[in-house]
Structures are given as C-alpha cells and as structure tokens.
Scaffold this active site. Structure first.
Site, PDB file in Angstrom:
ATOM      1  N   GLU A  14       1.274   6.419  -6.391  1.00  0.00           N
ATOM      2  CA  GLU A  14       1.790   5.416  -7.740  1.00  0.00           C
ATOM      3  C   GLU A  14       1.042   4.386  -7.690  1.00  0.00           C
ATOM      4  OE1 GLU A  14       3.095   1.282  -6.713  1.00  0.00           O
ATOM      5  OE2 GLU A  14       1.738   2.415  -5.654  1.00  0.00           O
ATOM      6  N   GLU A  15      -0.200   4.242  -6.852  1.00  0.00           N
ATOM      7  CA  GLU A  15      -1.042   3.613  -7.079  1.00  0.00           C
ATOM      8  C   GLU A  15      -1.853   4.074  -8.348  1.00  0.00           C
ATOM      9  OE1 GLU A  15      -1.518   0.880  -5.529  1.00  0.00           O
ATOM     10  OE2 GLU A  15      -0.497   0.738  -3.291  1.00  0.00           O
ATOM     11  N   ASP A  56       0.690  -1.917   2.592  1.00  0.00           N
ATOM     12  CA  ASP A  56       0.865  -1.283   1.349  1.00  0.00           C
ATOM     13  C   ASP A  56       0.580   0.597   1.473  1.00  0.00           C
ATOM     14  OD1 ASP A  56       1.196  -0.643  -1.458  1.00  0.00           O
ATOM     15  OD2 ASP A  56      -0.248  -2.246  -2.313  1.00  0.00           O
ATOM     16  N   ASP A  66       8.567  -0.986  -0.665  1.00  0.00           N
ATOM     17  CA  ASP A  66       7.524  -0.930  -0.969  1.00  0.00           C
ATOM     18  C   ASP A  66       6.894  -2.205  -0.449  1.00  0.00           C
ATOM     19  OD1 ASP A  66       5.082  -0.703  -1.829  1.00  0.00           O
ATOM     20  OD2 ASP A  66       5.178  -0.938  -3.639  1.00  0.00           O
ATOM     21  N   HIS A  75      -4.697  -4.098  -1.079  1.00  0.00           N
ATOM     22  CA  HIS A  75      -5.797  -3.508  -1.281  1.00  0.00           C
ATOM     23  C   HIS A  75      -6.916  -3.756  -0.690  1.00  0.00           C
ATOM     24  CE1 HIS A  75      -3.135  -2.289  -5.222  1.00  0.00           C
ATOM     25  NE2 HIS A  75      -2.981  -2.172  -4.382  1.00  0.00           N
ATOM     26  N   HIS A 127       6.081   4.913  -2.163  1.00  0.00           N
ATOM     27  CA  HIS A 127       5.323   5.187  -1.907  1.00  0.00           C
ATOM     28  C   HIS A 127       4.495   5.524  -0.625  1.00  0.00           C
ATOM     29  CE1 HIS A 127       2.224   2.646  -1.780  1.00  0.00           C
ATOM     30  NE2 HIS A 127       2.722   1.610  -2.934  1.00  0.00           N
TER      31      HIS A 127
END
Length: 320
Positions: free
Chosen positions: A168-169, A134, A197, A289, A122
């Site tokens: 994706e998130e 990420d 990923d 994140h 992603h």
C-alpha cells in the site's frame, strides 16, 4: 496510509486529491440494525496484537515494509492465526518495485457466496519504522474482529471476506493487483468493501469516508459506521480520502466503499479539538511514516472505538 506519488501516472484513477468534507454523523436515511448483537472487542486483545507486530518489526530490521523480511513474517503470522480460527486463507503473490509482495485473503466458510462483504486494510509499513498506527491498528483490529466471528461461529447472510494488503505504501499496489485480477463475475459478487487504515492516531480524529462521488450503495456503509459512533456520543466528520488508501481500487471498479480513519499528517483544528478532546495545531499523528510509530504511538480510546465500529458494521451489514 500511502501518500500521493509519481505512481499516479500509472494508476490515475486511484490518486484523487485528499479533501476534508464538512459534516457529521447525520445520515441520509436510518441505518439498518444488526439482527445479531455485535460484540464488544476487548481493546486489550487488539493491543496485544500490536505488540506482536512490534515484535515482528524489532526482529526483522525495525520495519514491516514491502520487500523486507518483516512484511512476510507479518503475513505468515496473520495466516497462522486465521487458519487456526477456521478461516479459508489464500496468500496472493505479486511483484512490485522489484520485490515480491503478498496479499492475505481470509474467507469465513458461511453465508451466501454470491453476496460478499469485504473488509480490509494494508499490512505493510514504510521502511522507516514498524508502522504500528499505520497500519498495525487496522491490521490488528480486523484480526480481532475475525476472531470474534469465529468464536461466535457467526452464520451471516453474506459471505465475509477479510483482506490484508501488501505494498500500500508504494501506491496501493496490493489491493490494485487484487481488483485488477479478480474475474468480473467475482467482482460482481462484492456487495461492499470497508477499509480501515490508521484507526488509533494519538491526537485522534473521527473520520468516516464520504459517500459523495462514490459508487451507488456507499451511503449505506457510511450510515452504518456513523450509526455506531452515534451510540458512543462521538460526532464524526466525513472525509474524502481519494486515492490515499486501499478502498480506491474497489471504488474505481464500482464497488460500494466505506471506512474509518483517525488522521495522519494533517493538523487538528480548534473546532475539532473541542469536539474530540484533542490538541489543536498538532498533527493527528505526529509520528506518521517515522521510526516513532511504535506501540507508544496509539490512542487506546480511538483504537477501541474504531475496532468496535468494524464489528458493528460487519454484524449489521452481514446479518440484517
């Protein structure tokens, strides 16, 4: 990498629980060898691409999230790079959460069009930060492997298709859209899908997707990735990521799947720390994140090994 969310009610097949599976690099059967020696991808080139992704985020509000200008700017940048390399690119538009999202698909114009090996990861970040581990790491690694394909003018037995997924998130929405809208005849042409990923976590683990419970043919992908790590002397662990990344839609559609992962919010055990020269009791990625997921949040050695694993798998599966 996404977290499990209420979207599981909409896409139940894609949101299985995340479970670590005991095991290492031992393969059920010897993996095939590449007919053409795979390249060593310079990690400095991958890091340079991470710098570009950081720049794009910095110039667009600090992130590359779905619905934000940094996401579209990332897709535009990747497409321009791939077009210059001679790939046939397509941007697939979709709607999610009231905003437009984009998947970028890049086909290498060679190989058997009836047997397609697909590799992806992603391209969006969370709104909180630039998303460099990420999933800038997988994004950049795939781009540099695609560059190696073009520079070698690789003539594989299988057609090669690269993908960078949007949203994706938000719950694997870009890859889900792609698979759900792929005609059955085209879906049948996919010999396998490899997902990358988070490939440079600071306190890196070396996980390879488990084939257990996955479509027939997934074990070959796992064995091939483990065969690369065997050449480095790095012991891997099998992991079942369930519905936490973009392989899930492909597996649900019956496509063999595999991939690598260096860990997210989970904590490294004492045994893993000894095996991987890491720090026990700390997260694999302490900036998962968060706004601190910048270019300073990447383990160069893990990034190097995992990018070379992408190249090894591609050259092995597409040329043997």
């Amino acid at each position: 990498m996404t977290v499990r969310s209420p979207l599981r009610a909409v896409l139940p097949a894609l949101f299985a629980a995340t479970v670590l599976v005991a095991g290492g690099s031992a393969a059920a059967a010897p993996a095939a060898s590449p007919a053409i020696a795979p390249p060593d991808i310079p990690v400095a080139d991958v890091q340079a691409q991470l710098g570009e992704l950081q720049r794009i985020a910095d110039e667009n509000g600090g992130n590359r999230a779905h619905g934000q200008p940094g996401h579209k700017a990332t897709v535009d940048y990747l497409q321009s790079e791939l077009d210059a390399l001679g790939f046939e690119t397509t941007v697939q538009e979709f709607s999610a959460d009231g905003d437009t999202g984009w998947n970028l698909i890049a086909d290498w114009p060679a190989g058997n069009a009836n047997e397609v090996l697909m590799l992806g990861g992603h391209v969006d970040s969370v709104p909180n930060g630039p998303g460099i581990n990420d999933n800038g790491t997988g994004t950049a690694g795939l781009l540099e492997v695609a560059r190696a394909v073009a520079e070698q003018d690789l003539q594989p037995n299988k057609q090669l298709r690269f993908a960078w997924w949007g949203a994706e998130e938000l719950g694997l929405l870009g890859s889900g859209h792609y698979v759900q809208n792929l005609p059955a005849a085209e879906l049948d042409k996919l010999s396998g899908y490899l997902n990358f990923d988070m490939t440079g976590s600071p306190n890196a683990g070396y996980f390879v997707y488990s084939p257990e419970g996955q479509p027939e043919g997934s074990a070959e992908l796992t064995d091939t990735l483990n065969a690369y790590f065997d050449t480095t002397g790095v012991e891997t662990e099998l992991i079942d990521l369930g519905g936490r990344s973009d392989h899930a839609a492909f597996a649900d559609a019956g496509v063999p799947t595999g991939g690598t992962f260096t860990g997210a919010e989970g904590q490294m055990t004492e045994e893993q720390a000894q095996k991987w020269d890491g720090t026990a009791g700390e997260a694999f990625d302490g900036c998962y994140h968060q706004s601190c997921d910048t270019v300073d949040n990447v383990n160069e050695t893990a990034l190097d090994r995992n990018t070379d694993a992408i190249a090894y798998a591609l050259w092995t599966l597409a040329t043997s």
